[in-house]
Design a protein around this motif. Sequence first.
Motif, PDB file in Angstrom:
ATOM      1  N   VAL A   7       0.842  -1.185   0.000  1.00 16.64           N
ATOM      2  CA  VAL A   7       0.000   0.000   0.000  1.00 16.64           C
ATOM      3  C   VAL A   7       0.882   1.241   0.000  1.00 16.64           C
ATOM      4  O   VAL A   7       1.809   1.357   0.805  1.00 16.64           O
ATOM      5  N   LEU A   8       0.604   2.144  -0.928  1.00 16.79           N
ATOM      6  CA  LEU A   8       1.237   3.455  -0.982  1.00 16.79           C
ATOM      7  C   LEU A   8       0.109   4.465  -1.067  1.00 16.79           C
ATOM      8  O   LEU A   8      -0.872   4.254  -1.781  1.00 16.79           O
ATOM      9  N   LEU A   9       0.238   5.552  -0.347  1.00 21.96           N
ATOM     10  CA  LEU A   9      -0.805   6.570  -0.335  1.00 21.96           C
ATOM     11  C   LEU A   9      -0.256   7.846  -0.962  1.00 21.96           C
ATOM     12  O   LEU A   9       0.793   8.341  -0.541  1.00 21.96           O
ATOM     13  N   VAL A  10      -0.927   8.326  -1.982  1.00 24.38           N
ATOM     14  CA  VAL A  10      -0.549   9.589  -2.605  1.00 24.38           C
ATOM     15  C   VAL A  10      -1.465  10.657  -2.022  1.00 24.38           C
ATOM     16  O   VAL A  10      -2.688  10.533  -2.076  1.00 24.38           O
ATOM     17  N   SER A  11      -0.851  11.688  -1.463  1.00 26.58           N
ATOM     18  CA  SER A  11      -1.601  12.669  -0.698  1.00 26.58           C
ATOM     19  C   SER A  11      -1.432  14.073  -1.256  1.00 26.58           C
ATOM     20  O   SER A  11      -0.445  14.387  -1.908  1.00 26.58           O
TER      21      SER A  11
END
Length: 104
Positions: A7-11
């Motif tokens: 999981v990678l979160l782009v914010s």
Amino acid sequence: NADGREVLLVSSGAMGLGRQSLGLTKEHVGDTTNIIDRQACAAAGQNVLMSMYTKMFNSLDLKCSQVLITQGDFLSRQRYTFLTETLDALTSSNVIPIINENDV
């Protein structure tokens, strides 16, 4: 995670949070030539944003990290390699990278 997913979160949103924190108007920082105040807002807001994410992920017994990127990270082969290897190291350690572009 247990499913074998990374999981990678782009914010986004640091500049908006920083603008509120610094008490500046949308119009003031909406001017793209106003680099200094826009960078100040992004810097102030990044701390608020990461604090929110850290609290949220801690409540789920998860770890997160901040990864700031720039367009240059995709233009330089060496920097791109460093970026991808850093993301691999974080996900391998069960840390969720929160990616934010420094686009000011």
